[in-house]
Design a protein around this motif. Structure first.
Motif, PDB file in Angstrom:
ATOM      1  N   UNK A   1       0.840  -1.193   0.000  1.00  0.00           N
ATOM      2  CA  UNK A   1       0.000   0.000   0.000  1.00  0.00           C
ATOM      3  C   UNK A   1       0.879   1.248   0.000  1.00  0.00           C
ATOM      4  N   UNK A   2       0.571   2.177  -0.893  1.00  0.00           N
ATOM      5  CA  UNK A   2       1.314   3.428  -0.961  1.00  0.00           C
ATOM      6  C   UNK A   2       0.890   4.337   0.188  1.00  0.00           C
ATOM      7  N   UNK A   3       1.861   4.803   0.955  1.00  0.00           N
ATOM      8  CA  UNK A   3       1.558   5.700   2.062  1.00  0.00           C
ATOM      9  C   UNK A   3       1.382   7.126   1.549  1.00  0.00           C
ATOM     10  N   UNK A   4       0.377   7.825   2.061  1.00  0.00           N
ATOM     11  CA  UNK A   4       0.011   9.142   1.566  1.00  0.00           C
ATOM     12  C   UNK A   4       0.189  10.199   2.643  1.00  0.00           C
ATOM     13  N   UNK A   5       0.256  11.439   2.179  1.00  0.00           N
ATOM     14  CA  UNK A   5       0.233  12.578   3.097  1.00  0.00           C
ATOM     15  C   UNK A   5      -1.186  13.146   3.073  1.00  0.00           C
ATOM     16  N   UNK A   6      -1.806  13.158   4.250  1.00  0.00           N
ATOM     17  CA  UNK A   6      -3.221  13.525   4.346  1.00  0.00           C
ATOM     18  C   UNK A   6      -3.417  14.527   5.470  1.00  0.00           C
ATOM     19  N   UNK A   7      -4.128  15.600   5.177  1.00  0.00           N
ATOM     20  CA  UNK A   7      -4.480  16.585   6.196  1.00  0.00           C
ATOM     21  C   UNK A   7      -5.943  16.414   6.568  1.00  0.00           C
ATOM     22  N   UNK A   8      -6.223  16.454   7.859  1.00  0.00           N
ATOM     23  CA  UNK A   8      -7.600  16.376   8.348  1.00  0.00           C
ATOM     24  C   UNK A   8      -7.900  17.665   9.101  1.00  0.00           C
ATOM     25  N   UNK A   9      -8.853  18.424   8.595  1.00  0.00           N
ATOM     26  CA  UNK A   9      -9.225  19.700   9.203  1.00  0.00           C
ATOM     27  C   UNK A   9     -10.527  19.524   9.963  1.00  0.00           C
ATOM     28  N   UNK A  10     -10.480  19.778  11.260  1.00  0.00           N
ATOM     29  CA  UNK A  10     -11.630  19.532  12.122  1.00  0.00           C
ATOM     30  C   UNK A  10     -11.425  18.203  12.829  1.00  0.00           C
ATOM     31  N   UNK A  11     -11.057  18.258  14.112  1.00  0.00           N
ATOM     32  CA  UNK A  11     -10.665  17.044  14.827  1.00  0.00           C
ATOM     33  C   UNK A  11     -11.660  16.671  15.917  1.00  0.00           C
ATOM     34  N   UNK A  12     -12.947  16.852  15.588  1.00  0.00           N
ATOM     35  CA  UNK A  12     -13.999  16.405  16.498  1.00  0.00           C
ATOM     36  C   UNK A  12     -14.097  14.888  16.492  1.00  0.00           C
TER      37      UNK A  12
END
Length: 216
Positions: A1-12
């Motif tokens: 599996x290719x590892x990705x860079x992911x941003x998550x905005x809103x950490x509820x």
């Protein structure tokens, strides 16, 4: 599996869970929230966690989110912040934007802004729960489109002791088997001559009306 860079905005509850799960799969995860306490709590579980107001153009520019493979906008009850963040991400040429919506109107607005994918977590969970409660043999459920679904079911009694090739599933129900789950093992695509057991699970794809006929 290719590892990705992911941003998550809103950490509820939703965004925080998504961020932690992505990090547990060894993706590089940046979590962003306006609440310092929320950021502090999640920081041990993800790659980076930052306090920022993503409705502020300069603040969101400083995050360099166009360099990420994907940005997930998981902002909950604040409709304005959700839409403003998505709009700014689009203007900043973020490569892929996935945004959470709480209803169809919000979803339509996000689509008009140009986000790549809109998700409805509460609706999707409610739909899956309804399937579990109303279809006795359904183990899991995924709606692929308005009329097409993928379900995992207990092996139908008429298929036990036969193989897919001889089960006539397609002829009887106009459905396609795409996998067989045997214990912890998942066989995809399934071997058409594998003898099917009572404890096996079947992954089936097709029209909802045909799935209804199979699972009643």
């Amino acid at each position: 599996m290719k590892h990705k860079t992911i941003a998550v905005i809103g950490l509820g509850q939703f965004g925080g869970t998504v961020a932690k799960m992505l990090a547990s799969m060894d993706h590089e995860v940046l979590g962003v929230d306006i609440d310092p306490e929320v950021v502090q709590k999640i920081s041990p579980f993800i790659t980076h966690a930052i306090v920022a107001d993503t409705t502020d153009e300069e603040a969101i520019k400083a995050l360099a989110l166009s360099q990420f493979d994907m940005v997930i906008v998981a902002i909950g009850g604040n409709l304005q912040a959700n839409l403003m963040t998505a709009m700014l991400l689009k203007e900043l040429d973020a490569p892929k934007i996935v945004a959470k919506a709480e209803n169809n109107i919000q979803g339509k607005m996000l689509h008009k802004i140009g986000v790549d994918q809109v998700i409805y977590p509460e609706y999707d969970m409610a739909l899956r729960l309804v399937q579990f409660l109303t279809r006795d043999h359904v183990m899991d459920y995924l709606q692929l489109s308005k009329n097409i679904s993928l379900i995992e079911i207990k092996m139908p009694s008429f298929m036990v002791g036969t193989c897919l090739k001889d089960s006539n599933l397609r002829e009887k129900y106009n459905l396609n088997a795409v996998g067989i789950r045997r214990g912890e093992d998942l066989e995809v695509p399934p071997n058409p001559i594998t003898i099917l057991g009572e404890d096996d699970k079947l992954l089936v794809i097709g029209n909802n009306s045909d799935l209804d006929a199979l699972t009643v």
